[in-house]
Design an enzyme around this catalytic site. Structure first.
Site, PDB file in Angstrom:
ATOM      1  N   GLU A 262      10.833  23.244  48.805  1.00 58.25           N
ATOM      2  CA  GLU A 262      10.045  24.404  48.383  1.00 58.25           C
ATOM      3  C   GLU A 262      10.854  25.292  47.444  1.00 58.25           C
ATOM      4  O   GLU A 262      10.330  25.837  46.466  1.00 58.25           O
ATOM      5  CB  GLU A 262       9.576  25.200  49.604  1.00 58.25           C
ATOM      6  CG  GLU A 262       8.559  24.470  50.465  1.00 58.25           C
ATOM      7  CD  GLU A 262       7.315  24.080  49.686  1.00 58.25           C
ATOM      8  OE1 GLU A 262       6.669  24.974  49.105  1.00 58.25           O
ATOM      9  OE2 GLU A 262       6.986  22.879  49.640  1.00 58.25           O
ATOM     10  N   TRP A 265      10.832  23.503  44.120  1.00 59.60           N
ATOM     11  CA  TRP A 265       9.556  23.683  43.416  1.00 59.60           C
ATOM     12  C   TRP A 265       9.580  24.987  42.609  1.00 59.60           C
ATOM     13  O   TRP A 265       9.117  25.042  41.463  1.00 59.60           O
ATOM     14  CB  TRP A 265       8.386  23.738  44.414  1.00 59.60           C
ATOM     15  CG  TRP A 265       7.712  22.433  44.682  1.00 59.60           C
ATOM     16  CD1 TRP A 265       7.779  21.699  45.835  1.00 59.60           C
ATOM     17  CD2 TRP A 265       6.837  21.706  43.808  1.00 59.60           C
ATOM     18  NE1 TRP A 265       7.001  20.566  45.717  1.00 59.60           N
ATOM     19  CE2 TRP A 265       6.412  20.543  44.490  1.00 59.60           C
ATOM     20  CE3 TRP A 265       6.370  21.922  42.515  1.00 59.60           C
ATOM     21  CZ2 TRP A 265       5.549  19.609  43.920  1.00 59.60           C
ATOM     22  CZ3 TRP A 265       5.511  20.990  41.939  1.00 59.60           C
ATOM     23  CH2 TRP A 265       5.109  19.857  42.643  1.00 59.60           C
ATOM     24  N   TRP A 293     -15.918  25.019  31.534  1.00 58.67           N
ATOM     25  CA  TRP A 293     -15.962  25.839  32.747  1.00 58.67           C
ATOM     26  C   TRP A 293     -17.317  26.546  32.848  1.00 58.67           C
ATOM     27  O   TRP A 293     -17.856  27.012  31.849  1.00 58.67           O
ATOM     28  CB  TRP A 293     -14.848  26.885  32.719  1.00 58.67           C
ATOM     29  CG  TRP A 293     -13.455  26.340  32.610  1.00 58.67           C
ATOM     30  CD1 TRP A 293     -12.631  26.415  31.528  1.00 58.67           C
ATOM     31  CD2 TRP A 293     -12.727  25.646  33.624  1.00 58.67           C
ATOM     32  NE1 TRP A 293     -11.426  25.806  31.805  1.00 58.67           N
ATOM     33  CE2 TRP A 293     -11.456  25.321  33.084  1.00 58.67           C
ATOM     34  CE3 TRP A 293     -13.005  25.258  34.936  1.00 58.67           C
ATOM     35  CZ2 TRP A 293     -10.476  24.641  33.802  1.00 58.67           C
ATOM     36  CZ3 TRP A 293     -12.031  24.580  35.660  1.00 58.67           C
ATOM     37  CH2 TRP A 293     -10.783  24.275  35.098  1.00 58.67           C
ATOM     38  N   ASN A 328       0.372  29.371  52.512  1.00 60.08           N
ATOM     39  CA  ASN A 328       0.516  28.431  51.389  1.00 60.08           C
ATOM     40  C   ASN A 328      -0.513  27.313  51.380  1.00 60.08           C
ATOM     41  O   ASN A 328      -1.052  26.949  50.334  1.00 60.08           O
ATOM     42  CB  ASN A 328       1.930  27.827  51.390  1.00 60.08           C
ATOM     43  CG  ASN A 328       2.991  28.855  51.081  1.00 60.08           C
ATOM     44  OD1 ASN A 328       2.671  29.986  50.700  1.00 60.08           O
ATOM     45  ND2 ASN A 328       4.243  28.493  51.240  1.00 60.08           N
ATOM     46  N   TRP A 346      -9.179  28.286  35.828  1.00 62.44           N
ATOM     47  CA  TRP A 346      -8.037  28.632  36.671  1.00 62.44           C
ATOM     48  C   TRP A 346      -7.417  29.966  36.278  1.00 62.44           C
ATOM     49  O   TRP A 346      -6.819  30.660  37.118  1.00 62.44           O
ATOM     50  CB  TRP A 346      -6.979  27.535  36.630  1.00 62.44           C
ATOM     51  CG  TRP A 346      -6.380  27.261  35.263  1.00 62.44           C
ATOM     52  CD1 TRP A 346      -6.788  26.336  34.356  1.00 62.44           C
ATOM     53  CD2 TRP A 346      -5.265  27.932  34.663  1.00 62.44           C
ATOM     54  NE1 TRP A 346      -6.010  26.386  33.218  1.00 62.44           N
ATOM     55  CE2 TRP A 346      -5.054  27.348  33.382  1.00 62.44           C
ATOM     56  CE3 TRP A 346      -4.418  28.957  35.069  1.00 62.44           C
ATOM     57  CZ2 TRP A 346      -4.043  27.766  32.513  1.00 62.44           C
ATOM     58  CZ3 TRP A 346      -3.403  29.388  34.204  1.00 62.44           C
ATOM     59  CH2 TRP A 346      -3.221  28.792  32.952  1.00 62.44           C
ATOM     60  N   TRP A 369      -1.459  27.188  40.166  1.00 64.02           N
ATOM     61  CA  TRP A 369      -2.864  27.228  39.737  1.00 64.02           C
ATOM     62  C   TRP A 369      -3.196  26.055  38.825  1.00 64.02           C
ATOM     63  O   TRP A 369      -4.256  25.436  38.954  1.00 64.02           O
ATOM     64  CB  TRP A 369      -3.184  28.559  39.053  1.00 64.02           C
ATOM     65  CG  TRP A 369      -3.693  29.557  40.050  1.00 64.02           C
ATOM     66  CD1 TRP A 369      -2.983  30.540  40.680  1.00 64.02           C
ATOM     67  CD2 TRP A 369      -5.018  29.620  40.582  1.00 64.02           C
ATOM     68  NE1 TRP A 369      -3.781  31.214  41.564  1.00 64.02           N
ATOM     69  CE2 TRP A 369      -5.042  30.681  41.519  1.00 64.02           C
ATOM     70  CE3 TRP A 369      -6.187  28.905  40.352  1.00 64.02           C
ATOM     71  CZ2 TRP A 369      -6.199  31.029  42.231  1.00 64.02           C
ATOM     72  CZ3 TRP A 369      -7.338  29.250  41.061  1.00 64.02           C
ATOM     73  CH2 TRP A 369      -7.328  30.292  41.992  1.00 64.02           C
TER      74      TRP A 369
END
Length: 436
Positions: A262, A265, A293, A328, A346, A369
């Site tokens: 994590e 990341w 969209w 999360n 997004w 996202w």
């Protein structure tokens, strides 16, 4: 600082590193041979962009500055807090005081890079040296690259290379706390109030980071279940540097590789933002620019309020709205639901999270996202679409999390705004059309 100061001084500029311990730039400043004045600038550009005068992140920063000022006073020093544009703040500082060197830690976001370039040019034009250091990450910029010298765009090979590099190097230490006697001696000055900088007093309600051995060792088992306290809540503390990433990495190396991943990341997304700054506002993969969209404003409003009719989605959004934090696992679900089931850009969701999240951090928020939307640097195809009902059965089977945040929950409490099978099929069709 008083005008009576005649001796040459160094400045340490606090930004995303609100601590006096294990701080790289502060350590180097204190070892410079010059007495060190610690400053913080409430940046008018950043503050003016915040829509809520009760912003708990600003209140959190303010509370940390009060703590730091109290700690500095124990060494006969004081924090100097300014409210200005950074360049203007330094123009005043170098005009009024004998500043010879400025020390600060790297920041990688596009705005921060422009700001630092502007400040550096001002300082160097006035013969003031500007030194910056790596502090908020283990590896930055081009330190973890492919063999051909280009940036990684997939996490797994990046993380493998990251770990290989860490094995060859020891985690550095910068014991700034051992050299605080080298601070500039001056009477304690008050930190401007929140009202002074245009904000209202509010309790930031930020939980302390939980780095207990029991939690970290069990992290991989508990992290996906939102009804348990299975995560460290380190996000906001990493965001503002009230913890040292080096100390977290040392603990992760000893106790849990999943938790270490994590942390990696976070650095991966920072590296992506650094090398591909267009992702701040655009799709990482340009071929997704053709997605049509729907961007239905009413459905977006229902999503924001936590009224989609899907319990786990709604509980997550209500937790976010009430506390400034969301589990999360649930973040992944609500983001995927907005982009895939509702076909809402997004960027709309990213902006809402940026407004609400206490631990908002541009690189991670943007990266996650785009991961949820399928437009980012991810090897998985676009047709990964979470089923909100099966996610609920898997991760909150007794509805403990749901009932915590949906106070009046009952079966069928709201009609779902879109049928899962229909939403999934529609998303696949729109994505496929855009990519063909």
């Amino acid at each position: 600082m008083e005008k009576a100061i005649e001796q040459d001084i160094a400045i340490f500029w606090l930004r995303r590193d609100l601590r006096l311990f294990d701080n790289a730039a502060l350590y180097h400043a204190l070892k410079s041979g010059l007495p060190v004045q610690v400053i913080f600038i409430f940046d008018r550009d950043i503050l003016s962009s915040l829509p809520d005068e009760k912003d708990r992140r600003v209140a959190f920063i303010h509370a940390q500055l009060e703590k730091l000022n109290a700690q500095l006073s124990e060494f006969g020093a004081s924090l100097l807090v300014l409210h200005d544009l950074p360049k203007k703040a330094f123009e005043k500082l170098i005009f009024e005081y004998p500043v010879k060197q400025v020390f600060t830690n790297h920041d990688y976001e596009p705005y921060a890079r422009r700001r630092d370039k502007e400040v550096q040019e001002l300082l160097e034009a006035n013969e003031v040296r500007f030194y910056t250091f790596k502090d908020q990450v283990m590896f930055e910029k081009a330190e973890v690259m492919k063999p051909d010298g280009t940036p990684y765009t997939v996490f797994t090979p990046y993380s493998k290379k990251w770990k290989e590099r860490l094995q060859k190097e020891s985690v550095p230490e910068f014991p700034s706390e051992d050299h605080l006697s080298n601070l500039l001696k001056m009477p304690k000055k008050p930190v401007p109030s929140l009202k002074d900088i245009g904000f209202e007093e509010v309790d930031p309600q930020v939980p302390d980071v939980n780095l207990s051995e029991g939690l970290i060792k069990q992290y991989h088992k508990n992290r996906d279940f939102p009804y348990t306290e299975g995560t460290s809540r380190a996000g906001i503390h990493l965001r503002f540097g009230t913890v040292s990433v080096r100390r977290l990495v040392k603990q992760a190396l000893k106790q849990n590789e999943t938790w270490l991943n994590e942390l990696i990341w976070r650095e991966f997304f920072m590296m992506i933002l650094y090398h591909f700054p267009h992702v701040e506002h655009e799709n990482f993969r340009r071929k997704y620019d053709r997605i049509e969209w729907r961007n239905n404003e009413k459905e977006f409003e229902l999503w924001c309020r936590g009224e989609t009719g899907y319990p786990l989605v709604d509980a997550g959004m209500r937790q976010l709205n009430e506390t400034g934090w969301m589990h999360n696992r649930v973040r992944m679900l609500v983001a995927g639901f907005l982009c895939k089931h509702l076909l809402i850009d997004w960027r709309w969701g990213e902006a809402y999270f940026a407004q609400k999240l206490l631990d908002y951090e541009l690189a991670s928020n943007n990266g996650n996202w785009q991961w949820a939307a399928g437009t980012g640097c991810d090897s998985a195809p676009y047709f990964r679409i979470f089923n909100p009902e099966s996610q609920l059965k898997k991760f909150d089977p007794k509805l403990e999390y749901v009932k915590t945040w949906i106070k009046d929950f009952r079966a069928g409490y709201l009609e779902p705004i879109v049928d899962h099978k229909f939403g999934r099929a529609r998303a696949l069709e729109i994505y496929k059309k855009a990519l063909n």
